[in-house]
Write a protein that holds these residues in place. Structure first.
Motif, short mmCIF file in Angstrom:
data_model
loop_
_atom_site.label_atom_id
_atom_site.label_comp_id
_atom_site.label_asym_id
_atom_site.label_seq_id
_atom_site.Cartn_x
_atom_site.Cartn_y
_atom_site.Cartn_z
N GLY A 1 0.80 -1.21 0.00
CA GLY A 1 0.00 0.00 0.00
C GLY A 1 0.84 1.26 0.00
O GLY A 1 0.32 2.36 -0.18
N GLY A 2 2.14 1.11 0.18
CA GLY A 2 3.03 2.26 0.17
C GLY A 2 4.33 1.99 -0.57
O GLY A 2 5.27 2.79 -0.53
N VAL A 3 4.41 0.86 -1.28
CA VAL A 3 5.65 0.46 -1.96
C VAL A 3 5.91 1.39 -3.15
O VAL A 3 5.10 1.46 -4.08
N PRO A 4 7.02 2.11 -3.14
CA PRO A 4 7.37 2.96 -4.29
C PRO A 4 7.97 2.12 -5.41
O PRO A 4 8.34 0.97 -5.20
N PRO A 5 8.11 2.70 -6.59
CA PRO A 5 8.64 1.95 -7.72
C PRO A 5 10.17 1.74 -7.69
O PRO A 5 10.70 0.95 -8.45
N PHE A 6 10.86 2.45 -6.82
CA PHE A 6 12.31 2.29 -6.66
C PHE A 6 12.68 2.77 -5.27
O PHE A 6 11.82 3.24 -4.52
N GLY A 7 13.96 2.61 -4.89
CA GLY A 7 14.39 2.97 -3.55
C GLY A 7 14.15 1.85 -2.55
O GLY A 7 13.91 2.08 -1.37
N HIS A 8 14.23 0.62 -3.03
CA HIS A 8 13.97 -0.55 -2.18
C HIS A 8 15.20 -0.98 -1.41
O HIS A 8 16.32 -0.66 -1.78
N ARG A 9 14.95 -1.77 -0.38
CA ARG A 9 16.03 -2.31 0.46
C ARG A 9 16.94 -3.23 -0.35
O ARG A 9 18.15 -3.22 -0.16
N THR A 10 16.36 -4.05 -1.21
CA THR A 10 17.16 -4.97 -2.03
C THR A 10 16.85 -4.75 -3.50
O THR A 10 15.79 -4.27 -3.86
N ARG A 11 17.77 -5.12 -4.33
CA ARG A 11 17.61 -4.96 -5.78
C ARG A 11 16.86 -6.18 -6.32
O ARG A 11 17.22 -7.31 -6.04
N THR A 12 15.81 -5.93 -7.10
CA THR A 12 15.05 -7.01 -7.71
C THR A 12 14.91 -6.74 -9.20
O THR A 12 15.15 -5.63 -9.67
N ARG A 13 14.51 -7.75 -9.90
CA ARG A 13 14.18 -7.57 -11.31
C ARG A 13 12.89 -6.77 -11.37
O ARG A 13 11.98 -6.97 -10.56
N VAL A 14 12.79 -5.84 -12.33
CA VAL A 14 11.62 -4.96 -12.43
C VAL A 14 11.04 -5.03 -13.83
O VAL A 14 11.76 -4.85 -14.82
N ASP B 1 1.33 11.09 -19.93
CA ASP B 1 2.43 12.05 -19.79
C ASP B 1 2.99 12.03 -18.38
O ASP B 1 4.16 12.32 -18.16
N LEU B 2 2.11 11.70 -17.42
CA LEU B 2 2.47 11.72 -16.01
C LEU B 2 1.72 10.60 -15.29
O LEU B 2 0.55 10.36 -15.59
N VAL B 3 2.41 9.92 -14.39
CA VAL B 3 1.76 8.92 -13.53
C VAL B 3 2.10 9.26 -12.09
O VAL B 3 3.03 10.01 -11.80
N TRP B 4 1.31 8.69 -11.17
CA TRP B 4 1.48 8.90 -9.74
C TRP B 4 1.82 7.57 -9.09
O TRP B 4 1.18 6.57 -9.37
N ALA B 5 2.83 7.58 -8.23
CA ALA B 5 3.27 6.35 -7.57
C ALA B 5 3.43 6.61 -6.07
O ALA B 5 3.60 7.75 -5.64
N ALA B 6 3.39 5.53 -5.29
CA ALA B 6 3.55 5.63 -3.84
C ALA B 6 4.93 6.16 -3.49
O ALA B 6 5.92 5.85 -4.15
N ALA B 7 4.97 6.92 -2.40
CA ALA B 7 6.23 7.52 -1.94
C ALA B 7 6.71 6.86 -0.65
O ALA B 7 7.31 7.51 0.20
N GLY B 8 6.40 5.58 -0.48
CA GLY B 8 6.94 4.82 0.65
C GLY B 8 6.02 4.69 1.85
O GLY B 8 6.36 4.01 2.81
N ASN B 9 4.87 5.34 1.80
CA ASN B 9 3.90 5.16 2.87
C ASN B 9 2.50 5.23 2.27
O ASN B 9 2.33 5.72 1.16
N PRO B 10 1.50 4.74 2.98
CA PRO B 10 0.15 4.65 2.40
C PRO B 10 -0.63 5.96 2.39
O PRO B 10 -1.84 5.96 2.16
#
Length: 169
Positions: free
Chosen positions: A110-123, A133-142
């Motif tokens: 519910g708060g997972v951003p698209p990058f800035g994660h603890r571990t590197r994963t395949r995306v 033109d613009l999208v909105w994504a979570a900033a690390g909190n809900p």
């Protein structure tokens, strides 16, 4: 009503704010918008922002043969697990459990951003995100989201653009 702190410090999760600084994206920190009501679902986020549901970027963690993978999907669509399985060459793809999501990303569902994660994963990023033109994504909190151009989102997430959206009836 939305609020953004001048420095974005309270709006974005501290780990995500640090990731933005490390990526040289300080200007995005100031664009994070925090809402009094939760934005943990795509519907909630779209209502809060006042945008189309498809302009919300969902950051979803799956397990491909037990290995976490991040799929970025537009808010109006669902991920087709069979397409993800084929894209990754995996035997089995399932939704990751909440503890795996937190362990992998450092954030709660519910708060997972698209990058800035603890571990590197395949995306993997579904191509549908590129239709805006613009999208909105979570900033690390809900309660917080940020705007970003889809091409920048894909680049900073280190994503491969794919077609993994469930067909619409």
């Amino acid at each position: 009503m939305t609020t953004t702190d001048a420095d974005g410090s309270e709006a974005a999760h501290p780990r995500f704010a640090e990731a933005l600084r490390a990526l040289g994206l300080d200007e995005l920190t100031a664009r994070v918008r925090r809402f009094p009501d939760a934005t943990r679902t795509a519907d909630e986020a779209a209502a809060a922002v006042g945008c189309e549901l498809s302009q919300i970027c969902k950051s979803l963690i799956f397990a491909a043969d037990g290995v976490p993978v991040l799929v970025l999907m537009d808010g109006a669509s669902r991920v087709d697990l069979e397409l993800v399985r084929r894209e990754l060459g995996a035997d089995k793809v399932t939704r990751a459990k909440a503890d795996v999501v937190r362990e992998t990303t450092g954030y709660a569902i519910g708060g997972v951003p698209p990058f800035g994660h603890r571990t590197r994963t395949r995306v993997l990023a579904d191509r549908s995100l590129l239709g805006h033109d613009l999208v909105w994504a979570a900033a690390g909190n809900p309660y917080a989201v940020f705007p970003i151009a889809p091409e920048d989102l894909v680049a900073h997430a280190g994503a491969t653009v794919v077609d993994v959206r469930e067909p619409t009836p």
